[in-house]
Design an enzyme around this catalytic site. Structure first.
Site, short mmCIF file in Angstrom:
data_model
loop_
_atom_site.label_atom_id
_atom_site.label_comp_id
_atom_site.label_asym_id
_atom_site.label_seq_id
_atom_site.Cartn_x
_atom_site.Cartn_y
_atom_site.Cartn_z
N CYS A 42 31.40 62.03 58.80
CA CYS A 42 31.67 62.09 57.56
C CYS A 42 31.93 61.20 56.54
CB CYS A 42 32.52 63.44 57.52
SG CYS A 42 32.72 65.17 58.53
N ASN B 226 30.83 72.87 55.89
CA ASN B 226 30.84 70.78 55.79
C ASN B 226 29.62 70.70 56.20
OD1 ASN B 226 31.26 68.76 56.82
ND2 ASN B 226 33.29 68.75 57.76
N HIS C 50 34.84 65.27 50.14
CA HIS C 50 34.51 65.29 51.25
C HIS C 50 34.78 66.66 51.41
CE1 HIS C 50 32.24 66.47 54.91
NE2 HIS C 50 33.91 66.39 55.62
#
Ligand code: ACO
Length: 322
Positions: A112, A279, A249
């Site tokens: 990520c 996500n 994020h």
């Protein structure tokens, strides 16, 4: 001095939307549980004939259009992804071929945090005159490595791509100058097993599915995202009041709210996509950056703090003046 100036951004989210209610038909979950624990309402999922390169190319073409550039003007492509089209060669090579770009094209993998890792590498290469104009992409096809029968993970992820173009330009060393001012990248391999794929080319000969210890990931995410945000502000002699925007994020709304509270930022300075995208790993920050422009929030001269954390563990932060 040379600085990496942002010229344009773009993003791509697949047409197909899967809601929390849709997932409740597959696994034992509910819209209420998912929204309350994560802030997620829906996610975009790739069509069968789409993949990481097709999403990346769509996002890249948008970024080229906003920059007023052509593919041949690009001499560096860095794609951050954990879900490449093939084990080799790099998916960036397919993107380079499609856009008619020159120079170098390669993939990097930092889960990520991948987009900020890629941005950091591009910034160094631009400043070292190894390239003049870089296309930095974060793109994921997470639906292909999701176990759709595992309610612990399948509710959290989505597909998408985001792209940003940076060009090396002469600038002053004032904090008021445009461009990337600083990047920090970190990792801790001791936490490798807490968030990882169950397989890989060299072990199981397939790509495996996402596995995660949610509680431990949550705990480390809040700690690492907060400490690296404070570190980058401190070493640039900045306070939270100097920031115009925070682009974290997008993994979990509760993680974001906790970090925002710890670094004393008002929530209206945070750009959010989590509710609509879930996500998207390496794609999440450039998708949010592109949304900041389409929503008319981001303006020339604004100072943005980026903050990401993911498998590895990896974590990273960046400061960019538009
Ligand atoms: N629906 C309903 N119940 C569920 C679901 C679901 N989708 N998933 C788990 N549960 C159950 C569990 O089985 C557990 O039941 P039990 O008590 O009977 O065993 C119960 O809900 C509570 O589970 P917890 O794991 O304690 O729930 P928690 O409040 O920690 O929330 C979550 C789970 C949302 C995964 C949270 O830990 C989290 O967000 N962690 C971070 C994970 C993350 O963001 N990962 C993304 C990659 S990393 C990154 O990008 C930073």
């Amino acid at each position: 001095m040379l600085r990496s100036r942002l010229l344009g951004v773009g993003s791509y989210l697949p047409e197909r939307i899967v809601t929390n209610d849709d997932l409740a038909k597959i696994v034992d979950t509910s819209d209420e549980w998912i929204y309350e624990r994560s802030g997620i309402k829906r996610r975009h999922i790739l069509a069968e004939d789409e993949c990481t390169s097709t999403s990346s190319i769509k996002a890249a073409k948008e970024a080229l259009a906003m920059s007023g550039l052509k593919g041949e003007d690009i001499d560096l492509i860095i794609l951050a992804t954990a879900t490449p089209d093939k084990t080799f060669p790099a998916t960036a090579a397919i993107i380079q071929r499609e856009l008619g770009a020159k120079g170098a094209a390669f993939d990097i993998q930092a889960a990520c945090s991948g987009f900020l890792y890629a941005m950091s590498i591009a910034d160094s290469m631009l400043k070292n005159r190894q390239a003049t104009t870089a296309l930095v992409i974060g793109a994921e096809s997470l639906s292909r490595i999701t176990n759709w029968l595992d309610r612990n993970t399948c509710v959290l992820f989505g597909d998408g791509a985001g792209a940003a173009i940076f060009r090396a330009e002469e600038a002053t060393d004032s904090i008021q100058s445009f461009g990337i001012h600083d990047m920090i990248i970190r990792s801790d391999g001791n936490q490798f097993d807490l968030l990882c794929s169950s397989g890989g080319a060299a072990t199981s000969e397939d790509c495996g599915k996402i596995t995660m210890n949610g509680r431990e990931v949550y705990r480390h995410a809040v700690t690492n995202l907060t400490s690296i945000a404070e570190e980058i502000l401190t070493r640039n002699h900045l306070s939270h009041q100097d920031l115009d925007w925070f682009i974290p994020h997008q993994a979990n709304m509760r993680i974001i709210e906790s970090v925002v509270q710890k670094i004393a930022l008002p929530m209206d300075k945070v750009i959010l996509t989590i509710e609509d995208t879930a996500n998207t790993s390496a794609a999440s920050i450039p998708i949010a950056l592109a949304k900041g422009f389409t929503d008319g929030k981001l303006k020339a001269g604004d100072l943005i703090l980026f903050d990401a954390m993911g498998g590895g563990f990896t974590w990273a932060a960046g400061l960019l003046r538009l």
